[in-house]
Design a protein around this motif. Structure first.
Motif, PDB file in Angstrom:
ATOM      1  N   HIS A 202       0.870  -1.169   0.000  1.00 34.35           N
ATOM      2  CA  HIS A 202       0.000   0.000   0.000  1.00 34.35           C
ATOM      3  C   HIS A 202       0.906   1.217   0.000  1.00 34.35           C
ATOM      4  O   HIS A 202       1.815   1.323   0.810  1.00 34.35           O
ATOM      5  CB  HIS A 202      -0.919   0.017   1.221  1.00 34.35           C
ATOM      6  N   GLY A 203       0.650   2.129  -0.912  1.00 34.05           N
ATOM      7  CA  GLY A 203       1.533   3.265  -1.116  1.00 34.05           C
ATOM      8  C   GLY A 203       1.401   4.401  -0.137  1.00 34.05           C
ATOM      9  O   GLY A 203       1.866   5.502  -0.407  1.00 34.05           O
ATOM     10  N   SER A 204       0.787   4.155   1.018  1.00 34.10           N
ATOM     11  CA  SER A 204       0.733   5.199   2.043  1.00 34.10           C
ATOM     12  C   SER A 204       1.375   4.690   3.320  1.00 34.10           C
ATOM     13  O   SER A 204       1.586   3.500   3.491  1.00 34.10           O
ATOM     14  CB  SER A 204      -0.714   5.622   2.315  1.00 34.10           C
ATOM     15  N   THR A 205       1.682   5.610   4.211  1.00 32.28           N
ATOM     16  CA  THR A 205       2.265   5.236   5.505  1.00 32.28           C
ATOM     17  C   THR A 205       1.167   4.996   6.526  1.00 32.28           C
ATOM     18  O   THR A 205       0.014   5.388   6.325  1.00 32.28           O
ATOM     19  CB  THR A 205       3.193   6.347   6.031  1.00 32.28           C
ATOM     20  N   ARG A 206       1.525   4.404   7.619  1.00 34.67           N
ATOM     21  CA  ARG A 206       0.574   4.192   8.715  1.00 34.67           C
ATOM     22  C   ARG A 206       0.099   5.534   9.249  1.00 34.67           C
ATOM     23  O   ARG A 206      -1.076   5.693   9.571  1.00 34.67           O
ATOM     24  CB  ARG A 206       1.231   3.354   9.822  1.00 34.67           C
ATOM     25  N   GLU A 207       0.976   6.504   9.341  1.00 32.74           N
ATOM     26  CA  GLU A 207       0.588   7.833   9.826  1.00 32.74           C
ATOM     27  C   GLU A 207      -0.436   8.482   8.904  1.00 32.74           C
ATOM     28  O   GLU A 207      -1.315   9.192   9.366  1.00 32.74           O
ATOM     29  CB  GLU A 207       1.807   8.740   9.970  1.00 32.74           C
ATOM     30  N   GLN A 208      -0.318   8.256   7.602  1.00 32.36           N
ATOM     31  CA  GLN A 208      -1.283   8.816   6.648  1.00 32.36           C
ATOM     32  C   GLN A 208      -2.650   8.179   6.815  1.00 32.36           C
ATOM     33  O   GLN A 208      -3.657   8.811   6.566  1.00 32.36           O
ATOM     34  CB  GLN A 208      -0.838   8.557   5.211  1.00 32.36           C
TER      35      GLN A 208
END
Length: 181
Positions: free
Chosen positions: A46-52
């Motif tokens: 998945h191209g997002s971070t956990r923070e996002q």
């Protein structure tokens, strides 16, 4: 864990992970290398971070870099909400051979069909999708509270497809028993 799972079962093992934990903590390439070394058959990135979490845009560049780094299939995930999104991402990142749809398929149950050139969902398609989910949850999930939690989650995505959706979404949100739902 991956290596033990691969050795313990007679099925391909895939591993899904995000780009990283935060903007300064991108570990996707290292995670993909480790999963490949441990015997994973494929990785989903998945191209997002956990923070996002679900905000911001997915970073398909990192997904493409992961694909350039490992020899196993890479499944790209993030921001596919329409057939046009898919076509744009697929054209921009042709080395990513597999795609995963998450929230996009919940918001539009006919998305996969549309990507293949089929028609968009009509109300009867949405009704069949809803009824299948609802009846499956009633059979598999214990208690009205848990079933309704799942259905309310689905309606968060489906409601915008309907005119005057706020009125009905409010009623659905207030339901506490399946007989009322």
């Amino acid at each position: 864990i991956i290596e033990k799972t691969v050795k313990a079962i007679d099925k391909p093992v895939t591993v899904k992970f995000r780009k990283g934990f935060g903007a300064d903590e991108v570990q996707a390439i290292e995670m993909a290398k480790a999963a490949e070394a441990a015997g994973a058959a494929a990785v989903a990135v998945h191209g997002s971070t956990r923070e996002q979490y679900y905000s911001g845009k997915a970073d398909w560049e990192i997904i493409a870099k992961v694909k350039d780094t490992v020899s196993i299939p890479v499944i790209g995930n993030g921001d596919i909400f329409s057939a046009d999104d898919f076509k744009r991402i697929h054209a921009q990142f042709p080395n990513v051979e597999c795609f995963m749809m998450g929230r996009g398929i919940l918001a539009d149950p006919s998305l996969a069909r549309e990507i293949r050139g089929g028609k968009a969902a009509d109300q009867s398609d949405i009704r069949r999708f809803h009824d299948l989910l609802y009846h499956t949850y009633r059979e598999e999930v214990s208690g009205d509270r848990n079933v309704l939690f799942k259905m309310k989650e689905i309606w968060f995505y489906l409601a915008p497809m309907f005119a005057d959706s706020k009125k009905y979404a409010k009623k659905i949100k207030k339901s506490e028993r399946c007989v009322v739902y």
